[in-house]
Structures are given as structure tokens and as C-alpha cells.
Design a protein around this motif. Structure first.
Motif, PDB file in Angstrom:
ATOM      1  N   GLY A 319       2.434  -6.762 -10.206  1.00 28.50           N
ATOM      2  CA  GLY A 319       2.547  -5.309 -10.260  1.00 28.50           C
ATOM      3  C   GLY A 319       4.016  -4.970 -10.403  1.00 28.50           C
ATOM      4  O   GLY A 319       4.865  -5.849 -10.399  1.00 28.50           O
ATOM      5  N   GLN A 332       6.407  -9.209  -3.374  1.00 28.71           N
ATOM      6  CA  GLN A 332       5.583  -9.105  -4.578  1.00 28.71           C
ATOM      7  C   GLN A 332       5.456 -10.479  -5.242  1.00 28.71           C
ATOM      8  O   GLN A 332       6.463 -11.139  -5.514  1.00 28.71           O
ATOM      9  N   GLU A 386      -6.847  -5.080 -10.356  1.00 20.21           N
ATOM     10  CA  GLU A 386      -7.160  -3.769  -9.786  1.00 20.21           C
ATOM     11  C   GLU A 386      -8.059  -3.865  -8.560  1.00 20.21           C
ATOM     12  O   GLU A 386      -8.460  -2.863  -7.998  1.00 20.21           O
ATOM     13  N   THR A 389      -5.580  -4.979  -2.844  1.00 15.02           N
ATOM     14  CA  THR A 389      -5.101  -3.767  -2.185  1.00 15.02           C
ATOM     15  C   THR A 389      -3.605  -3.874  -1.923  1.00 15.02           C
ATOM     16  O   THR A 389      -3.042  -4.967  -1.849  1.00 15.02           O
ATOM     17  N   LYS A 390      -2.976  -2.716  -1.798  1.00 14.59           N
ATOM     18  CA  LYS A 390      -1.548  -2.652  -1.486  1.00 14.59           C
ATOM     19  C   LYS A 390      -1.363  -1.614  -0.387  1.00 14.59           C
ATOM     20  O   LYS A 390      -2.090  -0.602  -0.332  1.00 14.59           O
ATOM     21  N   ALA A 460      -4.921  -1.449  -5.857  1.00 14.27           N
ATOM     22  CA  ALA A 460      -3.753  -1.720  -6.693  1.00 14.27           C
ATOM     23  C   ALA A 460      -3.842  -0.911  -7.974  1.00 14.27           C
ATOM     24  O   ALA A 460      -4.918  -0.710  -8.531  1.00 14.27           O
ATOM     25  N   VAL A 497       1.519  -6.611  -0.408  1.00 17.30           N
ATOM     26  CA  VAL A 497       0.656  -6.811  -1.576  1.00 17.30           C
ATOM     27  C   VAL A 497      -0.367  -7.847  -1.143  1.00 17.30           C
ATOM     28  O   VAL A 497      -0.045  -9.012  -0.914  1.00 17.30           O
TER      29      VAL A 497
END
Length: 507
Positions: A319, A332, A386, A389-390, A460, A497
Motif C-alpha cells: 500500500g 508497511q 483489499e 485491514t489497516k 485496506a 498493516v
């Protein structure tokens, strides 16, 4: 001794008369012993001349008639022929490749590769030949046999290809010169390439008239006579009359291109944390002008390029955050592809030292879990892009004065589905679309009557800033709608992340 049989004697005689070099004679006689091609050219030619000067015994002639398959019997002139080729003549088939480039003098040219300081234990040798050589391969057979069908029925597995004969002749010397084993494994990471060019290309011209459908002009090709097009046309021709038999005498020899070396990419993975709000993930260039100095990818890649002695790199991550967003926690996930590394082997301790070197180069980032991975493993970073989760922490301003009770309802909202049109700020580089995203949960910390901290766990790919201020109604619902007041985001941090990649390493 060469593994030639009595039935090969007239073939050798005809090929030598046509001007073919000694190694091409071995190829068309289907001599598949690699050691034969490693012998000096003078020794080979001398033995071939001695072979055709011998008289055929009645017994050997009888064996030839009984052993040869009906569809492969020779229909050739048995009259004695004196070979006309001298050492200065150019072979009409290999155009000098198997004459002039199979000796130690040529193999020493690979020293240029050695000076580039590549480090490898094994290599695969690849050879590129002029396109017209494919046509000249067929012509001697047509001249020799007066029947092109004979050559076609032999198949690639019978006649030794020029590339194979060349490799057999030189790969041992090249391996010694570079101090590495030459292997046939196509998955070998290091490739040494030898190429040849020849200025005379008219050999292919008759194919354009015979098989016009095989040659279509393209914008990206300088000539219509590409290797694939020529091979395709040759497969369609079944009549000897199309060929120039024997091949025209060449006026010039092939020229060897510079020997090159290419190592397959090395992939490095890890996680980075970013502590600056003035550091973009990648170089920030607007209208050809660079904004801000440095970037995350450059800080990470510079020590890697230097240590692996790579020609370049490609950086990717799971990301990306805006320049003013910090990335905290475990960081990340990222991967760096190092292009054509001259050094590829590093032990775990050396990789750990590289990680420390990156971390000591700047206080704006920190890297952890640095490790060498496979190309296939990089796909896992993008899998479920996608679905992961973040977690974010946002410093929020509200126009309306609030107290802590005004925030309590946010904690009760679970799996809020929002629709986000492509934000105006990224519309110049991303297509216009409406993306469905989930805000899994929210919590708050009251600071004062106009400020609070919002903690979010989201799917995400959610645009957090747009969820807060609404982006002129392009994100629905948004925090302004929920709180019934204008709101904006002053600071944003990525707290975590939530993807288990790459594998965590012990400190």
C-alpha cells in the motif's frame, strides 16, 4: 577418431566440395559427440580429408545399403571430388562462426564479463545467430541430396544445430575463463550471452515472395525478416527449387558482438516504518519538477544497490501512504527487485548488517525483517490487497464545539459500508470509479471542545482523509454526516498493516 561411417564418406566429400567448414560437416553427418567439436579446426579438417581419401571396401558399401533407412538413403554423386576450401575461405553455412570463434583467442573475450566482477558458481551460455543462417542450413542439404525432403525428414534431433556445436566447442573454455561451471539448466540465474551479426541478408529475400503471409511489417521491427518469420516460412517450403544450392559464397564473416552477462533479479522483502511527514514513499515529481528531497524507496534501495552491485531496482509495497502520513508499529510490507545484481549470495548475518546500514543512514525511516525472497513470494504481498485491514490514528478538528458524550456513538458503529468516488486529489492518476469500503470499527479519545483522536480499523484501500471531510460529497457517508458538523483531519498515522508478510525474523 571421428565417429563417421562408410555411408558418411560421400556426404563429407560433397560438403567439403561445397566449401562447408569441418564442424558443419560433422553437424550434417549427425555427429553428436561434443568432444569432436572441441578439437582444433586444423585437426578436424585434416582427419576429414584423410577420411574421404580412403577407398571404400565392398563390405562397407554393402553395410551402407542395408543399414540406411529407405527414406534417408543418399542420392549423391560418387565421383571423386577434391575439396576446394582453404583455411581462408568462409563457410557458406555457419558464415565463419564454427571456423573462427571456437578457439581460445575468442573465448578470452569473455574476460570483459570478468572485469565486471560478477560472482557466480554456474552459468548458462546462450547464443544468438544471424537470421539468414536458418536459410543457409537448408541449402547444403538441398545441394547434397537433390531432394529437400531428405533434410526435412531428418528433423532437429538428427542434424546438430550451429548453436549446439558452438556451445560444445567453447563452453568448457568459457567456464575455465570465468571460473564457473557451464550448465544446460535454463533456470540457472546467471546467463552469459554470445551474439553474432552478418551484414549480408539477401539470403532471406526469396522467402518474402514464396510465403508473403509470413512477413508482415511492424512498427517495432527494423526488418520483416525476423527469426520467427523466417522459421515459419521455411516450414512451409517443401520444394528444393526455392533454394540457392549450394549457398552463395559469403564475402564477409560473421562479427561477434560484445559478450554480455545477465543475472536474474534478486528480491528483497521487509517492512518499513516512516517517521517523517515530509518524506514521500517514492520520488515526488510534478510537471517534471522534483518536490521534496529523498523518498522511502531511495533510502532503502541505495544500500541494497551498492551491496548487490545491481544495475537498477523496482520498488513495491502492500500500500502507499501520503507524504504527510507516518507509518508506525511494525511498518508497511515492501519488496525490492534488484536488476542484474553482480553479487547475489548473502548470508543471514550480512543481510542483517545491510538492515542496520539502512537504519543508520536516516532517522526518517526504520526497516525490519529484511530478507531475500523468491520472485513467487512477492505475489503474496499483493494477494488479498483489499481484504487485509489497516489501523489508523487521526487527529480531528470539528467546527462545532463538542464534549466527550458527542463521540460515544462512534464506538457503537461496526462494519460501516461507505462508497468512495475517486478522490479529487488523485483523480489525475487514477480512473474515476466508486469503491465500496468497510470501516470495521472506530474509537475516540476526547482532547478539547474542537479536537479529538479517532482510531479506525478499516478495509485496506480506504481513503481516510476523504472519509473524515467527505471530499465535497464524494464519500458517503462520512464523518461530517455522522457528527452533523464540518470536520477535517489535521494529522494521520498508520498504526498497523495487518498482513503476515514477510515472515517476522528474530531480532
Amino acid at each position: 577418431m571421428l565417429s563417421l561411417k562408410e555411408k558418411d564418406r560421400p556426404i563429407v566429400r560433397k560438403l567439403l566440395c561445397a566449401g562447408c567448414c569441418a564442424r558443419c560437416v560433422l553437424r550434417f553427418c549427425c555427429v553428436g559427440t561434443s568432444s569432436a567439436y572441441r578439437r582444433s579446426y586444423q585437426d578436424l579438417r585434416k582427419e576429414l580429408l584423410a577420411f574421404i581419401s580412403e577407398e571404400s571396401s565392398p563390405q562397407s558399401l554393402s553395410e551402407e545399403k542395408t543399414d540406411a533407412p529407405p527414406n534417408k538413403r543418399m542420392r549423391i554423386d560418387e565421383d571423386p571430388v577434391t575439396p576446394a576450401q582453404t583455411d581462408s575461405d568462409i563457410c557458406p553455412v555457419c558464415l565463419g562462426v564454427l571456423q573462427d570463434f571456437c578457439d581460445p583467442t575468442f573465448t578470452k573475450q569473455v574476460y570483459a564479463v570478468k572485469k565486471q566482477q560478477y560472482e557466480f558458481d554456474s552459468l548458462v551460455l546462450t547464443v544468438s545467430l544471424p537470421t539468414q543462417m536458418s536459410v543457409r542450413e537448408v541449402s547444403p542439404a538441398a545441394s547434397l541430396l537433390n531432394d529437400i525432403q531428405y533434410f526435412m525428414c531428418l528433423g532437429k534431433e538428427d542434424v546438430i544445430q550451429v548453436k549446439d556445436a558452438f556451445k560444445w566447442a567453447v563452453q568448457g573454455k568459457i567456464g575455465q575463463e570465468l571460473g564457473a561451471a557451464v550448465v544446460a539448466n535454463v533456470s540457472c540465474p546467471c546467463e552469459v550471452s554470445v551474439g553474432f551479426i552478418h551484414p549480408e541478408t539477401e539470403d532471406c529475400h526469396f522467402l518474402a515472395n514464396t510465403c508473403p503471409d509470413c512477413f508482415k511489417p511492424t512498427k517495432n521491427k527494423a526488418s520483416i525478416f525476423t527469426r520467427m518469420a523466417v522459421v515459419k516460412a521455411l516450414e512451409k517450403i517443401s520444394e528444393e527449387k526455392h533454394y540457392v544450392c549450394p549457398p552463395k559464397t559469403a564475402n564477409t564473416r560473421c562479427t561477434a558482438l560484445d559478450t554480455t552477462c545477465l543475472h536474474t533479479s534478486i528480491f528483497i522483502a521487509g517492512r518499513y516504518s516512516k517517521f517523517s511527514r515530509e518524506l514521500p514513499q517514492t520520488p515526488w515529481v510534478i510537471d517534471g519538477e522534483r518536490r521534496m528531497h529523498g523518498s522511502v524507496e531511495e533510502l532503502i534501495a541505495a544500500p541494497l544497490l551498492s551491496s548487490f552491485r545491481a544495475d537498477g531496482f523496482n520498488f513495491s509495497s502492500s500500500g502507499r501512504e501520503d507524504v504527510d502520513v507516518r507509518t508506525l508499529g511494525n511498518g508497511q510490507p515492501f519488496a525490492v527487485e534488484l536488476l542484474n545484481p553482480h553479487r547475489a549470495k548473502f548470508n543471514r548475518n550480512e543481510i542483517k548488517q545491510l538492515q542496520e546500514k539502512i537504519n543508520q543512514s536516516s532517522d526518517k525511516i526504520r526497516v525490519r525483517d529484511l530478507q531475500i525472497i523468491t520472485r513467487e513470494a512477492t505475489s503474496r504481498m499483493k494477494e488479498g490487497e483489499e481484504k487485509k485491514t489497516k489501523t489508523y490514528s487521526a487527529f480531528i478538528w470539528t467546527q462545532k464545539a463538542i464534549d466527550s458524550t458527542d463521540l460515544e456513538f462512534l464506538a457503537n458503529i461496526k462494519d460501516l459500508r461507505i462508497a468512495q468516488k475517486t478522490p479529487l486529489r488523485v483523480l489525475h492518476r487514477r480512473p474515476l470509479a466508486v469503491r465500496q469500503r468497510l470501516i470495521h470499527s472506530m474509537s475516540t479519545i476526547y482532547l478539547d471542545k474542537h479536537h479529538f483522536t479517532l482510531k479506525l480499523c478499516t478495509q485496506a484501500g480506504t481513503y481516510i482523509k476523504e472519509f473524515v471531510h467527505g471530499d465535497f460529497g464524494r464519500t458517503i457517508p462520512n464523518l461530517c454526516d455522522l457528527m452533523k458538523t464540518d470536520a477535517d483531519i489535521l494529522e494521520l498515522d498508520v498504526e498497523s498493516v495487518d498482513v503476515d508478510w514477510p515472515p517476522a525474523l528474530p531480532d
